[in-house]
Design a protein around this motif. Sequence first.
Motif, PDB file in Angstrom:
ATOM      1  N   ARG A  10      33.200  71.691  10.298  1.00  0.00           N
ATOM      2  CA  ARG A  10      33.255  71.938   8.859  1.00  0.00           C
ATOM      3  C   ARG A  10      32.807  70.716   8.076  1.00  0.00           C
ATOM      4  O   ARG A  10      32.070  70.828   7.095  1.00  0.00           O
ATOM      5  CB  ARG A  10      34.676  72.346   8.455  1.00  0.00           C
ATOM      6  CG  ARG A  10      35.058  73.712   8.962  1.00  0.00           C
ATOM      7  CD  ARG A  10      36.496  74.027   8.663  1.00  0.00           C
ATOM      8  NE  ARG A  10      36.775  75.425   8.942  1.00  0.00           N
ATOM      9  CZ  ARG A  10      37.802  76.088   8.430  1.00  0.00           C
ATOM     10  NH1 ARG A  10      38.649  75.486   7.608  1.00  0.00           N
ATOM     11  NH2 ARG A  10      37.986  77.353   8.734  1.00  0.00           N
ATOM     12  N   GLN A  11      33.260  69.542   8.510  1.00  0.00           N
ATOM     13  CA  GLN A  11      32.920  68.306   7.806  1.00  0.00           C
ATOM     14  C   GLN A  11      31.419  68.069   7.828  1.00  0.00           C
ATOM     15  O   GLN A  11      30.862  67.503   6.882  1.00  0.00           O
ATOM     16  CB  GLN A  11      33.664  67.115   8.424  1.00  0.00           C
ATOM     17  CG  GLN A  11      33.615  65.863   7.576  1.00  0.00           C
ATOM     18  CD  GLN A  11      34.338  66.037   6.242  1.00  0.00           C
ATOM     19  OE1 GLN A  11      35.485  66.502   6.190  1.00  0.00           O
ATOM     20  NE2 GLN A  11      33.676  65.669   5.156  1.00  0.00           N
ATOM     21  N   PHE A  12      30.752  68.514   8.888  1.00  0.00           N
ATOM     22  CA  PHE A  12      29.294  68.384   8.964  1.00  0.00           C
ATOM     23  C   PHE A  12      28.634  69.022   7.743  1.00  0.00           C
ATOM     24  O   PHE A  12      27.765  68.413   7.108  1.00  0.00           O
ATOM     25  CB  PHE A  12      28.766  69.024  10.259  1.00  0.00           C
ATOM     26  CG  PHE A  12      27.283  69.259  10.225  1.00  0.00           C
ATOM     27  CD1 PHE A  12      26.405  68.211  10.448  1.00  0.00           C
ATOM     28  CD2 PHE A  12      26.764  70.522   9.944  1.00  0.00           C
ATOM     29  CE1 PHE A  12      25.034  68.414  10.390  1.00  0.00           C
ATOM     30  CE2 PHE A  12      25.400  70.727   9.887  1.00  0.00           C
ATOM     31  CZ  PHE A  12      24.524  69.669  10.111  1.00  0.00           C
ATOM     32  N   PHE A  13      29.035  70.243   7.399  1.00  0.00           N
ATOM     33  CA  PHE A  13      28.431  70.937   6.247  1.00  0.00           C
ATOM     34  C   PHE A  13      28.821  70.272   4.932  1.00  0.00           C
ATOM     35  O   PHE A  13      27.995  70.135   4.028  1.00  0.00           O
ATOM     36  CB  PHE A  13      28.806  72.420   6.245  1.00  0.00           C
ATOM     37  CG  PHE A  13      28.132  73.191   7.336  1.00  0.00           C
ATOM     38  CD1 PHE A  13      26.777  73.493   7.262  1.00  0.00           C
ATOM     39  CD2 PHE A  13      28.844  73.599   8.447  1.00  0.00           C
ATOM     40  CE1 PHE A  13      26.145  74.190   8.276  1.00  0.00           C
ATOM     41  CE2 PHE A  13      28.226  74.303   9.467  1.00  0.00           C
ATOM     42  CZ  PHE A  13      26.867  74.604   9.385  1.00  0.00           C
ATOM     43  N   LEU A  46      33.336  75.444  -2.898  1.00  0.00           N
ATOM     44  CA  LEU A  46      34.238  75.243  -1.764  1.00  0.00           C
ATOM     45  C   LEU A  46      33.883  73.955  -1.023  1.00  0.00           C
ATOM     46  O   LEU A  46      34.756  73.152  -0.695  1.00  0.00           O
ATOM     47  CB  LEU A  46      34.165  76.425  -0.795  1.00  0.00           C
ATOM     48  CG  LEU A  46      34.908  76.192   0.518  1.00  0.00           C
ATOM     49  CD1 LEU A  46      36.404  76.309   0.314  1.00  0.00           C
ATOM     50  CD2 LEU A  46      34.422  77.119   1.586  1.00  0.00           C
ATOM     51  N   LEU A  47      32.602  73.755  -0.763  1.00  0.00           N
ATOM     52  CA  LEU A  47      32.179  72.576  -0.012  1.00  0.00           C
ATOM     53  C   LEU A  47      32.391  71.292  -0.796  1.00  0.00           C
ATOM     54  O   LEU A  47      32.451  70.206  -0.215  1.00  0.00           O
ATOM     55  CB  LEU A  47      30.713  72.710   0.398  1.00  0.00           C
ATOM     56  CG  LEU A  47      30.463  73.787   1.451  1.00  0.00           C
ATOM     57  CD1 LEU A  47      28.980  74.014   1.629  1.00  0.00           C
ATOM     58  CD2 LEU A  47      31.108  73.437   2.772  1.00  0.00           C
ATOM     59  N   GLU A  48      32.499  71.408  -2.096  1.00  0.00           N
ATOM     60  CA  GLU A  48      32.728  70.229  -2.933  1.00  0.00           C
ATOM     61  C   GLU A  48      34.218  69.955  -3.141  1.00  0.00           C
ATOM     62  O   GLU A  48      34.584  68.905  -3.672  1.00  0.00           O
ATOM     63  CB  GLU A  48      32.002  70.411  -4.265  1.00  0.00           C
ATOM     64  CG  GLU A  48      30.489  70.421  -4.077  1.00  0.00           C
ATOM     65  CD  GLU A  48      29.711  70.997  -5.244  1.00  0.00           C
ATOM     66  OE1 GLU A  48      30.320  71.322  -6.286  1.00  0.00           O
ATOM     67  OE2 GLU A  48      28.478  71.131  -5.113  1.00  0.00           O
ATOM     68  N   ALA A  49      35.080  70.864  -2.698  1.00  0.00           N
ATOM     69  CA  ALA A  49      36.528  70.675  -2.829  1.00  0.00           C
ATOM     70  C   ALA A  49      37.018  69.715  -1.748  1.00  0.00           C
ATOM     71  O   ALA A  49      36.546  69.744  -0.611  1.00  0.00           O
ATOM     72  CB  ALA A  49      37.243  72.018  -2.709  1.00  0.00           C
ATOM     73  N   SER A  52      38.613  71.419   1.571  1.00  0.00           N
ATOM     74  CA  SER A  52      37.909  72.575   2.120  1.00  0.00           C
ATOM     75  C   SER A  52      37.953  72.652   3.640  1.00  0.00           C
ATOM     76  O   SER A  52      38.030  73.743   4.200  1.00  0.00           O
ATOM     77  CB  SER A  52      36.465  72.613   1.634  1.00  0.00           C
ATOM     78  OG  SER A  52      35.758  71.485   2.096  1.00  0.00           O
ATOM     79  N   VAL A  53      37.922  71.522   4.329  1.00  0.00           N
ATOM     80  CA  VAL A  53      37.891  71.579   5.793  1.00  0.00           C
ATOM     81  C   VAL A  53      39.226  72.035   6.377  1.00  0.00           C
ATOM     82  O   VAL A  53      39.281  72.446   7.531  1.00  0.00           O
ATOM     83  CB  VAL A  53      37.455  70.242   6.433  1.00  0.00           C
ATOM     84  CG1 VAL A  53      36.041  69.890   6.041  1.00  0.00           C
ATOM     85  CG2 VAL A  53      38.406  69.132   6.114  1.00  0.00           C
ATOM     86  N   GLN A  54      40.292  71.990   5.590  1.00  0.00           N
ATOM     87  CA  GLN A  54      41.612  72.402   6.064  1.00  0.00           C
ATOM     88  C   GLN A  54      41.948  73.857   5.741  1.00  0.00           C
ATOM     89  O   GLN A  54      42.889  74.410   6.289  1.00  0.00           O
ATOM     90  CB  GLN A  54      42.692  71.504   5.458  1.00  0.00           C
ATOM     91  CG  GLN A  54      42.502  70.035   5.741  1.00  0.00           C
ATOM     92  CD  GLN A  54      42.477  69.708   7.224  1.00  0.00           C
ATOM     93  OE1 GLN A  54      43.178  70.312   8.013  1.00  0.00           O
ATOM     94  NE2 GLN A  54      41.644  68.752   7.599  1.00  0.00           N
ATOM     95  N   LYS A  55      41.170  74.464   4.876  1.00  0.00           N
ATOM     96  CA  LYS A  55      41.476  75.810   4.392  1.00  0.00           C
ATOM     97  C   LYS A  55      41.342  76.845   5.503  1.00  0.00           C
ATOM     98  O   LYS A  55      40.446  76.782   6.331  1.00  0.00           O
ATOM     99  CB  LYS A  55      40.528  76.160   3.241  1.00  0.00           C
ATOM    100  CG  LYS A  55      40.841  77.472   2.559  1.00  0.00           C
ATOM    101  CD  LYS A  55      40.062  77.569   1.262  1.00  0.00           C
ATOM    102  CE  LYS A  55      40.128  78.901   0.576  1.00  0.00           C
ATOM    103  NZ  LYS A  55      41.344  79.601   0.553  1.00  0.00           N
ATOM    104  N   PHE A  67      32.469  78.636   6.655  1.00  0.00           N
ATOM    105  CA  PHE A  67      32.079  77.679   7.680  1.00  0.00           C
ATOM    106  C   PHE A  67      31.586  78.391   8.939  1.00  0.00           C
ATOM    107  O   PHE A  67      30.628  77.947   9.571  1.00  0.00           O
ATOM    108  CB  PHE A  67      33.236  76.731   8.005  1.00  0.00           C
ATOM    109  CG  PHE A  67      33.584  75.824   6.862  1.00  0.00           C
ATOM    110  CD1 PHE A  67      32.760  74.757   6.534  1.00  0.00           C
ATOM    111  CD2 PHE A  67      34.723  76.043   6.121  1.00  0.00           C
ATOM    112  CE1 PHE A  67      33.075  73.916   5.473  1.00  0.00           C
ATOM    113  CE2 PHE A  67      35.046  75.202   5.053  1.00  0.00           C
ATOM    114  CZ  PHE A  67      34.219  74.138   4.737  1.00  0.00           C
ATOM    115  N   LEU A  68      32.212  79.500   9.273  1.00  0.00           N
ATOM    116  CA  LEU A  68      31.722  80.303  10.398  1.00  0.00           C
ATOM    117  C   LEU A  68      30.345  80.862  10.071  1.00  0.00           C
ATOM    118  O   LEU A  68      29.431  80.817  10.893  1.00  0.00           O
ATOM    119  CB  LEU A  68      32.705  81.430  10.718  1.00  0.00           C
ATOM    120  CG  LEU A  68      32.248  82.423  11.789  1.00  0.00           C
ATOM    121  CD1 LEU A  68      31.987  81.714  13.116  1.00  0.00           C
ATOM    122  CD2 LEU A  68      33.284  83.528  11.949  1.00  0.00           C
TER     123      LEU A  68
END
Length: 142
Positions: A10-13, A46-49, A52-55, A67-68
């Motif tokens: 997720r962090q990659f994106f 979402l990606l700017e929040a 987001s990686v924990q959601k 992310f999927l």
Amino acid sequence: MFDPSREQARQFFVDAWRKHKNREILTQMEVIGADLVAHHPEYHSLLEATDSVQKDFSPEDGQVNPFLHLSLHLAIEEQLSINQPPGIREAFEQCQAKHGDRHAALHDVLEALGETIWRAQRDKAPLDGLAYVEAVRKKAGS
């Protein structure tokens, strides 16, 4: 073999999108990732929040996991670049000719890949590359 955790994938994106927006230097993979995000404006906020990686995204709640979705897109880009499974590039090109739009064709492939992964998981079997390519061909109408 690269085997990132859920958070790393997720962090990659998130990082690719941030670097793209800030006009920073990106790796080739980040360029692809940022391009995928650019084609999905519905995911930008979402990606700017920061969290987001924990959601969590629950299909039971009717949520699509962005992310999927982006990860499947990334997998498809790699498959197309090496034509693996054999015939996927030609089947994709048939979808693209049908739609006249690359992104719409990618979504056909993504749907076929998602169904193929689901079957493999359900049956506790390896992914059936031939069935996957055939499903893409069917979506192309050939």
